[in-house]
Motif scaffolding. Structure first.
Motif, PDB file in Angstrom:
ATOM      1  N   UNK B 104      14.662  -4.293  11.852  1.00 26.63           N
ATOM      2  CA  UNK B 104      13.382  -4.820  11.382  1.00 26.63           C
ATOM      3  C   UNK B 104      13.344  -4.812   9.851  1.00 26.63           C
ATOM      4  N   UNK B 105      12.990  -5.950   9.271  1.00 26.45           N
ATOM      5  CA  UNK B 105      12.777  -6.010   7.821  1.00 26.45           C
ATOM      6  C   UNK B 105      11.286  -6.195   7.571  1.00 26.45           C
ATOM      7  N   UNK B 106      10.691  -5.264   6.835  1.00 27.92           N
ATOM      8  CA  UNK B 106       9.267  -5.367   6.514  1.00 27.92           C
ATOM      9  C   UNK B 106       9.134  -6.012   5.140  1.00 27.92           C
ATOM     10  N   UNK B 254      -7.303  -2.919  -7.230  1.00 28.38           N
ATOM     11  CA  UNK B 254      -6.312  -2.072  -6.574  1.00 28.38           C
ATOM     12  C   UNK B 254      -5.365  -2.918  -5.723  1.00 28.38           C
ATOM     13  N   UNK B 255      -4.072  -2.665  -5.835  1.00 29.55           N
ATOM     14  CA  UNK B 255      -3.075  -3.359  -5.007  1.00 29.55           C
ATOM     15  C   UNK B 255      -2.684  -2.464  -3.834  1.00 29.55           C
ATOM     16  N   UNK B 256      -2.676  -3.024  -2.651  1.00 33.06           N
ATOM     17  CA  UNK B 256      -2.284  -2.243  -1.468  1.00 33.06           C
ATOM     18  C   UNK B 256      -1.364  -3.065  -0.582  1.00 33.06           C
ATOM     19  N   UNK B 257      -0.626  -2.365   0.280  1.00 34.98           N
ATOM     20  CA  UNK B 257       0.210  -3.049   1.258  1.00 34.98           C
ATOM     21  C   UNK B 257      -0.644  -3.675   2.353  1.00 34.98           C
ATOM     22  N   UNK B 258       0.007  -4.294   3.328  1.00 34.97           N
ATOM     23  CA  UNK B 258      -0.706  -5.007   4.391  1.00 34.97           C
ATOM     24  C   UNK B 258      -1.444  -4.037   5.313  1.00 34.97           C
ATOM     25  N   UNK B 259      -2.557  -4.513   5.861  1.00 37.60           N
ATOM     26  CA  UNK B 259      -3.359  -3.667   6.754  1.00 37.60           C
ATOM     27  C   UNK B 259      -2.582  -3.214   7.986  1.00 37.60           C
ATOM     28  N   UNK B 260      -1.651  -4.072   8.447  1.00 32.99           N
ATOM     29  CA  UNK B 260      -0.897  -3.710   9.659  1.00 32.99           C
ATOM     30  C   UNK B 260      -0.066  -2.446   9.426  1.00 32.99           C
ATOM     31  N   UNK B 261       0.302  -2.186   8.188  1.00 28.84           N
ATOM     32  CA  UNK B 261       1.087  -0.981   7.886  1.00 28.84           C
ATOM     33  C   UNK B 261       0.230   0.256   8.155  1.00 28.84           C
ATOM     34  N   UNK B 262      -1.032   0.180   7.758  1.00 26.06           N
ATOM     35  CA  UNK B 262      -1.953   1.300   8.015  1.00 26.06           C
ATOM     36  C   UNK B 262      -2.249   1.430   9.516  1.00 26.06           C
ATOM     37  N   UNK B 263      -2.517   0.283  10.164  1.00 28.43           N
ATOM     38  CA  UNK B 263      -2.781   0.313  11.617  1.00 28.43           C
ATOM     39  C   UNK B 263      -1.630   0.936  12.384  1.00 28.43           C
ATOM     40  N   UNK B 264      -0.416   0.748  11.856  1.00 33.01           N
ATOM     41  CA  UNK B 264       0.772   1.239  12.557  1.00 33.01           C
ATOM     42  C   UNK B 264       1.128   2.665  12.136  1.00 33.01           C
ATOM     43  N   UNK B 265       0.319   3.245  11.228  1.00 36.99           N
ATOM     44  CA  UNK B 265       0.567   4.617  10.783  1.00 36.99           C
ATOM     45  C   UNK B 265       1.877   4.774  10.029  1.00 36.99           C
ATOM     46  N   UNK B 267       2.322   3.831   6.570  1.00 39.70           N
ATOM     47  CA  UNK B 267       2.228   3.686   5.120  1.00 39.70           C
ATOM     48  C   UNK B 267       1.802   4.959   4.402  1.00 39.70           C
ATOM     49  N   UNK B 268       1.886   4.922   3.064  1.00 42.36           N
ATOM     50  CA  UNK B 268       1.333   6.001   2.249  1.00 42.36           C
ATOM     51  C   UNK B 268      -0.139   5.683   1.970  1.00 42.36           C
ATOM     52  N   UNK B 269      -0.722   6.341   0.976  1.00 43.42           N
ATOM     53  CA  UNK B 269      -2.164   6.177   0.723  1.00 43.42           C
ATOM     54  C   UNK B 269      -2.541   4.773   0.291  1.00 43.42           C
ATOM     55  N   UNK B 270      -1.554   4.019  -0.199  1.00 42.70           N
ATOM     56  CA  UNK B 270      -1.829   2.632  -0.587  1.00 42.70           C
ATOM     57  C   UNK B 270      -1.196   1.647   0.411  1.00 42.70           C
ATOM     58  N   UNK B 271      -0.874   2.123   1.591  1.00 44.71           N
ATOM     59  CA  UNK B 271      -0.321   1.289   2.675  1.00 44.71           C
ATOM     60  C   UNK B 271       1.086   0.774   2.351  1.00 44.71           C
ATOM     61  N   UNK B 272       1.791   1.435   1.430  1.00 48.57           N
ATOM     62  CA  UNK B 272       3.177   1.062   1.177  1.00 48.57           C
ATOM     63  C   UNK B 272       4.087   1.911   2.072  1.00 48.57           C
ATOM     64  N   UNK B 273       5.186   1.285   2.531  1.00 53.88           N
ATOM     65  CA  UNK B 273       6.061   1.963   3.491  1.00 53.88           C
ATOM     66  C   UNK B 273       7.050   2.863   2.730  1.00 53.88           C
TER      67      UNK B 273
END
Lengths: 106, 412
Positions: B104-106, B254-265, B267-273
């Motif tokens: 998988x490539x994110x 504020x810049x954050x990663x995609x919401x799906x990263x947070x939904x999937x548990x 990411x870090x505090x900014x939704x970065x993997x």
């Protein structure tokens, strides 16, 4: 009244060109008190909540926590964090905790 | 029939598109299938958003259909992603489909999240508060500027890290030029409020760029971390209670990663993997890789960085398929043209360990590009990059620089 903190403990330690302690393992709470004193900060109970959290993060992840990490993990509000460590809490807390500058800045 | 293995790519932006184009040439398609998922059918040339507010680029310059850049042999799925289940090597899409993957490539990128700042979306949003990191924001700002007759323009970066950390500076340099051309520069105050202690993240570049701000009469407000926006009284307030008045606020939220990263548990505090900064592999799952700004690696969040990640990523995915350990080859290499206005630009080239230095690039001693100093060639380099992006870079073509940074031709 401010209690005098002995900062001579810092004389034998190595700091980088931005005044961050080179070896995080050289740090003790007394070193933290001394660095804080040089920055004009008197450490109280709430400061220690933050500093202990920073040290714990570093021990577990090998990194200095970002401001967001601190506010989520240490139960300290952003506003309070800026009051405790004026001018840049992520950087200053890391400095007092004897850690590297947080890597959020790239 | 033998079941094929799956390489799944999430996100068809700069990073995802490049990796799809490269892997379709590298993998045996009798044995593998490649699937790429994105919710949007439009590809945006994000570096071009900077030019839209000043009417240098038109919408058509920065928008093209994604399908033009994706290989025919890659299955393209247009859907939101419901959740990634990394322990099961499975992804559930919003359209109901479930995809099992081997690798998988994110590449889900990062995005601005104005909701993170108190008051930012209140009364003034898209009236006298704009962002230029989205197509909609940049376009709305272009319309606003055409009839603006001057005042105090504040550009603020809410918090780090942000995508393309030079873009706010470029915006100010271009604004200086734009108002000059319109004959109203004397009626405009330009202010740059940044949480950093200088103009940029790296000391030597920060000092040179700081001098340029001063020469152009742009006021720098360092260590300003925006706590809230008071849109009624037109001011931004820092966490340490400093206030800045504005007539026009151009904000980098504020810049954050995609919401799906947070939904999937994941990411870090900014939704970065969280990922290894040298191998680009997830810290937790050995068949998950990151490219571009979806990960938490401390490199600039920029297309050039995604490009430099590409070769390392391909090699490491192939090594993993062959049962080998990934190699720590990514050095954080970034290469950015900085528009400085009046048809000039600056070029910086740096990595995790070496800050931007003066010199010549890419040919040592020759250039044609001058590092860390203003030149017209750097401006034309930047303007021609749009063509290179659409025609060479996205398709995974060869570029005239190496993935790892070189010290040749630099003055340390």
């Amino acid at each position: 009244m401010m209690s005098a903190v002995d900062t001579s403990i810092l004389d034998s330690l190595e700091f980088d060109d931005q005044n961050f302690l080179v070896n995080a393992t050289d740090w003790t709470p007394a070193v933290g008190e001394a660095i804080a004193a040089e920055l004009g900060i008197v450490l109280g109970e709430r400061h220690w909540v933050v500093l202990n959290f920073c040290r714990k993060e570093w021990e577990e992840h090998g990194e200095s926590p970002t401001i967001r990490r601190i506010t989520k993990g240490a139960d300290v509000g952003t506003k309070e964090l800026y009051d405790l460590f004026p001018g840049g809490p992520g950087k200053i807390a890391a400095q007092i905790a004897g850690l590297k500058k947080p890597t959020g800045c790239v | 029939m033998k079941t094929k293995k799956t390489l799944l790519i999430l996100g068809a932006g700069t990073g995802g598109t490049m990796i799809a184009n490269k892997m379709v040439e590298r993998l045996d398609l009798e044995e593998w299938k490649i699937i790429i998922v994105d919710r949007d059918e439009t590809h945006y040339y994000q570096p071009g958003f900077l030019f839209i507010p000043f009417d240098i680029y038109r919408p058509g310059d920065v928008i093209k259909p994604k399908r033009n850049f994706l290989p025919r042999l890659v299955e393209t799925v247009v859907s939101d992603i419901e959740v990634i289940e990394p322990d099961e090597s499975r992804v559930k899409l919003a359209n109901g489909r479930t995809i099992d993957y081997n690798e998988l490539v994110i590449a889900t990128g990062s995005t601005v999240v104005p909701e993170e700042t108190e008051g930012l979306l209140d009364g003034g949003w898209r009236k006298n508060i704009f962002d230029f990191y989205t197509f909609e924001g940049a376009s709305a700002l272009a319309r606003f500027l055409r009839t603006w007759d001057g005042g105090r323009l504040v550009v603020n970066v809410v918090e780090m890290p942000i995508k393309c950390p030079v873009a706010p500076l470029e915006f100010l340099f271009l604004a200086d030029w734009y108002f000059h051309e319109r004959g109203i520069r004397s009626k405009v105050d330009l202010v740059y409020a940044t949480p950093l202690d200088g103009a940029f993240t790296k000391p030597r570049a920060s000092s040179i760029l700081g001098d340029m701000l001063e020469q152009k009469g742009i006021h720098l407000e360092p260590t300003f971390s925006t706590g809230r926006v008071d849109s009624t009284n037109h001011k931004i307030v820092s966490w340490d209670d400093r206030e800045l008045d504005y007539d026009l606020l151009v904000t980098v939220p504020t810049n954050m990663g995609a919401e799906v990263i947070e939904r999937s548990g994941m990411g870090d505090d900014l939704r970065f993997v969280p990922a290894d900064k040298h191998t680009l592999r997830s810290d937790k799952w050995e068949n998950i890789w990151i490219i571009g700004d979806a990960g938490n690696v401390p490199a600039s969040k920029a297309g050039s960085v995604a490009h430099f990640m590409l070769d390392v990523l391909i090699e490491n995915i192939e090594r993993h398929i062959d049962g080998l350990a990934p190699l720590p080859l990514f050095d954080g290499h970034a290469n950015c043209f900085i528009e400085s206005g009046f048809e000039k630009g600056i070029l910086i080239d740096f990595n995790y360990d070496v800050e931007p230095l003066p010199g010549r690039f890419p040919l040592p001693g020759m250039g044609p590009f001058a590092l860390l100093q203003e030149s017209p060639a750097n401006h034309w380099g930047k303007m021609s990059f749009r063509w290179i992006y659409w025609n060479v870079l996205l398709k995974g073509g060869e570029m005239p620089f190496t993935s790892q940074m070189s010290m040749a031709g630099k003055w340390a």
